[in-house]
Design a protein around this motif. Structure first.
Motif, PDB file in Angstrom:
ATOM      1  N   LEU A   2       0.827  -1.202   0.000  1.00 30.67           N
ATOM      2  CA  LEU A   2       0.000   0.000   0.000  1.00 30.67           C
ATOM      3  C   LEU A   2       0.868   1.263   0.000  1.00 30.67           C
ATOM      4  O   LEU A   2       0.614   2.227  -0.736  1.00 30.67           O
ATOM      5  N   GLU A  61      -6.107  -1.982  -5.273  1.00 28.76           N
ATOM      6  CA  GLU A  61      -5.659  -0.682  -4.794  1.00 28.76           C
ATOM      7  C   GLU A  61      -5.245   0.238  -5.938  1.00 28.76           C
ATOM      8  O   GLU A  61      -5.533   1.447  -5.908  1.00 28.76           O
ATOM      9  N   ARG A 100      -7.173   3.795  -7.121  1.00 28.90           N
ATOM     10  CA  ARG A 100      -6.497   5.088  -7.152  1.00 28.90           C
ATOM     11  C   ARG A 100      -6.389   5.673  -8.550  1.00 28.90           C
ATOM     12  O   ARG A 100      -6.482   6.880  -8.741  1.00 28.90           O
TER      13      ARG A 100
END
Length: 421
Positions: A355, A389, A393
């Protein structure tokens, strides 16, 4: 050259006498080397031959897989085979010496810290040397011999594990490092890609080597002598210049502790003969298998693998074994993943690492996982997590690529953007 005669120092006085006689005779290209007063048995010959073939990668021009002998009650006579003429030996010794010294200079090894020397040599090999799988089944004697010796690396930049390990030793010794060749077995050397992952026609360092000249080695045997051919106990496992060095004058790894404990890795008994190195960094010894990092590095993507970089005995025994009489490697202090803080023990830690990388714009992740879950599951879960993820984004589609090393527990995950919204 500077040489490290570790195995010579482990021999008995009688074995050292035989070693020195064979060494000095081979240096002079003698076809018959007499050692009076010693009637050697097979175990003694085994230890001497193992020592000299592991200590002396610069003796590439004599047969290191078989040795003819004549042994009587009063003497031992070595009858070595040579692959090169005296003129060829002189020529290639000069080229080899120049190539090694040039690399010591180009890689800036002479005054670098020991840990940096090892890293630069490892990375150079991964970026420039190809595993020569075809040499294992070729009928070309020249290519077969070269692949198992330092000439394969420095003349062709193609070799198998034995040639690679000997070349690593030669280069690190020349840079003032203590390094030895280790032979044993590995769980599966057949995972090596058929063509390797390097340039198909790498540039030569010392020029091509002509077909070896192997003479007629027939000998008459007196009735009170026995003639035999000694074969190595396992098949081919798979700086500044200093001239005239002799065994015992070079460096040696300290004899504090040996890695003689039984291995606990799976499938070692059915594994393949293999060779790698043990290197001493700031007084501590580590396993270094450059061959396996070469075969899994991706030159096209500029990805260098460090799965077998400065490992402890416990870690290397996951897929290597049957190595004895070598220094114990008890610590992971110079292990790549330890040094780089890429050793993870829980999915939560690994997710946090990925992350953080995604937020920083990184597209590739390399890690080692030591938790309870199998690495297959971890790599799959992390690939899904990465895709989720990045998509969240970037609001686009990506392609995720992954690979893993099941025995060492390492994984690589990367992505590339396919389309955006």
């Amino acid at each position: 050259m500077i040489y490290d005669y570790y195995y010579f120092r482990q021999l008995t006085p009688t074995e050292k006498t035989l070693y020195l006689a064979l060494y000095n005779g081979v240096i002079k290209l003698q076809k018959e080397i007499q050692v009076p007063g010693i009637s050697a048995d097979s175990d003694t010959i085994d230890r001497v031959y193992h020592a000299i073939t592991h200590d002396c990668p610069h003796l590439y021009y004599f047969n290191q897989s078989a040795l003819n002998l004549r042994i009587s009650k009063v003497e031992t006579i070595f009858l070595p085979q040579y692959f090169c003429s005296p003129e060829q030996v002189t020529l290639y010794n000069a080229r080899l010496e120049a190539a090694v010294n040039r690399l010591v200079r180009d890689l800036r090894l002479e005054y670098a810290p020991e840990s940096v020397k090892v890293r630069r040599v490892h990375d150079y090999f991964c970026e420039n040397v190809v595993y020569d799988r075809e040499a294992l089944c070729t009928e070309n004697v020249n290519r077969l011999v070269a692949a198992h010796s330092v000439t394969g690396v420095f003349a062709r930049k193609r070799a198998v594990c034995e040639g690679i390990a000997k070349a690593v030793k030669l280069l690190l010794n020349a840079a003032g490092m203590k390094c030895i060749v280790v032979s044993g077995r590995s769980t599966n050397e057949t995972n090596i890609p058929p063509e390797g992952r390097g340039c198909p026609h790498p540039q030569s360092e010392i020029g091509d080597i002509p077909r070896p000249t192997i003479g007629d080695w027939g000998h008459t045997t007196p009735h009170n002598q026995r003639l035999g051919t000694y074969h190595a106990p396992q098949s081919k496992i798979g700086g500044k210049t200093r001239r005239g060095a002799k065994p015992g004058e070079g460096q040696n790894l300290a004899r504090e502790g040996r890695a003689d404990q039984p291995e606990k890795a799976a499938d070692i008994e059915n594994g393949e003969p293999h060779a790698w190195n043990i290197v001493k960094i700031n007084g501590t010894t580590f396993h270094l298998d450059v061959t396996w990092d070469i075969t899994t590095s991706n030159k096209e993507r500029n990805e260098i693998q460090y799965d077998y970089y400065n490992l402890s005995d416990a870690r290397i025994r996951r897929d290597h074994g049957h190595f004895t009489g070598v220094p114990a490697c008890r610590t992971a202090a110079e292990d790549y993943f330890v040094q780089s803080h890429l050793d993870f023990y829980s999915k939560r830690e690994l997710c946090a690492h990925i992350l953080q990388g995604v937020d920083a714009g990184r597209q590739a992740f390399y890690f080692r996982y030591n938790g309870r879950e199998p690495i297959d599951q971890i790599v799959s879960d992390m690939a899904d997590f990465l895709q989720q993820e990045v998509f969240r984004r970037r609001y686009g589609s990506i392609r995720v690529m992954s690979s893993m090393n099941r025995t060492q527990g390492t994984g690589r995950i990367s992505y590339e953007v396919v389309s955006g919204k």
